[in-house]
Design a protein around this motif. Structure first.
Motif, PDB file in Angstrom:
ATOM      1  N   VAL A   7       0.844  -1.190   0.000  1.00 37.57           N
ATOM      2  CA  VAL A   7       0.000   0.000   0.000  1.00 37.57           C
ATOM      3  C   VAL A   7       0.879   1.240   0.000  1.00 37.57           C
ATOM      4  N   LEU A  36      -5.911   2.105  -4.541  1.00 33.71           N
ATOM      5  CA  LEU A  36      -6.673   2.828  -3.535  1.00 33.71           C
ATOM      6  C   LEU A  36      -7.737   3.700  -4.196  1.00 33.71           C
ATOM      7  N   THR A  37      -8.937   3.587  -3.708  1.00 37.14           N
ATOM      8  CA  THR A  37     -10.065   4.323  -4.268  1.00 37.14           C
ATOM      9  C   THR A  37      -9.832   5.829  -4.215  1.00 37.14           C
ATOM     10  N   THR A  54     -12.587   3.738   3.589  1.00 38.02           N
ATOM     11  CA  THR A  54     -12.640   3.323   2.184  1.00 38.02           C
ATOM     12  C   THR A  54     -11.375   2.568   1.804  1.00 38.02           C
ATOM     13  N   HIS A  55     -10.229   3.100   2.210  1.00 41.13           N
ATOM     14  CA  HIS A  55      -8.957   2.470   1.860  1.00 41.13           C
ATOM     15  C   HIS A  55      -8.708   1.198   2.664  1.00 41.13           C
ATOM     16  N   ASP A  58     -10.421  -1.351   0.778  1.00 41.54           N
ATOM     17  CA  ASP A  58      -9.647  -1.738  -0.407  1.00 41.54           C
ATOM     18  C   ASP A  58      -8.619  -2.812  -0.061  1.00 41.54           C
ATOM     19  N   PRO A  85      -4.203   2.381   6.403  1.00 49.92           N
ATOM     20  CA  PRO A  85      -5.113   1.333   5.926  1.00 49.92           C
ATOM     21  C   PRO A  85      -4.568  -0.070   6.135  1.00 49.92           C
ATOM     22  N   THR A 176      -9.218  10.704   4.063  1.00 49.24           N
ATOM     23  CA  THR A 176      -8.243   9.665   4.396  1.00 49.24           C
ATOM     24  C   THR A 176      -7.260  10.141   5.447  1.00 49.24           C
TER      25      THR A 176
END
Length: 506
Positions: A7, A36-37, A54-55, A58, A85, A176
């Motif tokens: 990541v 990553l979105t 969100t991440h 992912d 994340p 984020t």
């Protein structure tokens, strides 16, 4: 088979892993750089709200996709922001993860947003202000080519790679950075490896010293499941040394790496070893955060105030003014007929220079107000990370400051300290020092990052005609009083103390 799930950090995407991933795959590993979105072009946001959760989702999706097959050990690698994340996902899938690798990043804690790890203090304050005024939505524009240094050292990154990093950089969704990381504690059971990039200012030795200070919060780093590696490069090793990074990741997956020594095991930590000079015992007088060692002599005496380095964790015990080195310096000054002074200041983090400077100023005022001190004859002597605190005294030296000394000092903010625009820049301040004598003890085996700040200071001092007395310890390391051959160190300490006393009594 080892499966690496990687990541990337802020503004960057899966593309940064290309060369490292190819080398890992050639070695027989399976590699999955996470898209990553809202950051990676291959995964655009499907809603207006993209945040840390969100991440985390992912990363979990990739873990679930590869974790079902038997015989696979998943290693999660988080660089920079990417560790947030990674930890969130590992905390929810601890049984699926064999190891977490912290790649040149901080140690995020439960309830703390990634914003707290942004190295640029000014930017952190700016974003915090936006949140306070209800403007926490939107995106943070990516750095320009010259702005990457605000996020970490670009040492070792070739020009074309830096150009490509800039060209492919994407805005970072503010959510984020602002959403707190939520951890249940399950991730604590997962083995970890820290990969430290020394050109970005962190080394295994530095982390060991932090552990040795005795702060309970650092004790977890001595767990046998925690290992460390160093890479002699800046903050983006996947661009500057992808082959070396791949090798380190393979070794980390195999459980290799340096393990830290727990406090109390083996020889005493460096900061608690004896002072190298035999100095007479001298009674200590404690006043708040200041200790005075007053010689048995008539009349007000000049004073030498010793300012410890840091950052030193808030939980460190004993505190710096009780360390043998600082006590030894103060007693040495008293043996020369000076009032020796030690103090504790609150430099617990690189964000604390403002309050540490205020603590030093308060200590100076307390000492100068003592009737046994000649308030017109004072010297300040700084150590290590306390070197940045010399800035105020160099920029506007008061008439009573007869000398400023510094031992193995940091004389410019290191790349990952995020002090862009701060006043704590001695290399600049020395141009205003005028006739103030400066005694500088220089370690010949200093780390390259700190040595560069010292050499920049020396050059600036010579260019402006500052009164600089260099005392070299050619074979000395950072903290040479307790690390190196006593003969060379004793000579240097005596030379430096004689120089300071001469300026105080002239």
């Amino acid at each position: 088979m080892t499966v690496f799930i990687m990541v990337a950090g802020a503004f960057t995407g899966a593309h940064v892993w290309r060369e490292t991933a190819a080398r890992l795959a050639a070695a027989g590993s399976e590699v999955h750089p996470v898209l990553l979105t809202g950051v990676d072009a291959g995964r655009p946001a499907t809603s207006t709200r993209v945040d840390l959760e969100t991440h985390i989702a992912d990363v979990i999706a990739v873990i679930d996709a590869v974790g079902a097959a038997p015989g696979r050990e998943i290693v999660l690698v988080g660089h920079d922001y990417g560790i947030h994340p990674v930890l969130g996902a590992a905390d929810r899938r601890p049984q699926s993860v064999a190891r977490v690798v912290y790649l040149d990043c901080g140690m995020p804690q439960n309830g703390v947003p990634a914003l707290a790890s942004v190295p640029d203090r000014a930017l952190r304050a700016q974003l915090a202000d936006r949140v306070q005024h209800g403007q926490g939505e939107g995106e943070l524009a990516p750095p320009t080519r010259d702005e990457w240094q605000r996020w970490g050292s670009t040492a070792g990154v070739p020009g074309p790679a830096l150009d490509q990093l800039t060209a492919l950089a994407a805005p970072q969704p503010l959510g984020t950075l602002l959403q707190p990381l939520r951890l249940s504690g399950a991730v604590a059971a997962v083995p970890t490896t820290g990969v430290l990039c020394t050109r970005n200012g962190v080394s295994v030795d530095l982390v060991q010293r932090l552990v040795d200070f005795g702060d309970p919060a650092m004790a977890a780093l001595t767990d046998p499941q925690v290992t460390f590696f160093e890479l002699p490069t800046g903050h983006w090793p996947m661009l500057s040394c992808p082959a070396a990074l791949a090798d380190v990741l393979l070794r980390a997956a195999a459980g290799e790496g340096h393990r830290l020594r727990p406090v109390g095991v083996g020889a005493p930590p460096a900061h608690l070893r004896p002072f190298p000079l035999d100095v007479p015992e001298q009674p200590r007088e404690r006043r708040g955060h200041v200790d005075l060692y007053v010689p048995d002599s008539e009349g007000p005496r000049p004073a030498v105030i010793f300012v410890h380095g840091g950052p030193v964790p808030a939980g460190a015990r004993p505190t710096p003014r009780d360390w043998p080195t600082l006590v030894g310096y103060a007693r040495l000054a008293a043996a020369e007929g000076m009032v020796g002074v030690t103090l504790d200041h609150r430099l617990h983090d690189v964000a604390d220079y403002e309050r540490a400077a205020a603590d030093v100023t308060a200590a100076v005022e307390l000492v100068r107000a003592d009737p046994r001190v000649d308030a017109s004859r004072v010297a300040l002597w700084f150590f290590s990370g306390g070197g940045l605190l010399t800035s105020d005294w160099l920029a506007e030296p008061p008439t009573w400051l007869r000398c400023l000394a510094a031992s193995y000092p940091v004389l410019a903010p290191l790349p990952n300290w995020g002090l862009t625009g701060s006043r704590f820049r001695p290399v600049r301040a020395v141009a205003h020092a005028g006739a103030l004598p400066v005694v500088l003890l220089r370690a010949g085996r200093e780390s390259p990052e700190i040595a560069a700040t010292v050499e920049a200071f020396v050059t600036a001092a010579k260019n402006c005609g500052a009164h600089l007395d260099l005392v070299d310890v050619p074979n000395g390391h950072h903290g040479f009083e307790t690390l190196d051959a006593p003969e060379e160190v004793r000579s240097a300490l005596c030379h430096a103390m004689r120089s300071v006393v001469a300026h105080l009594t002239a």
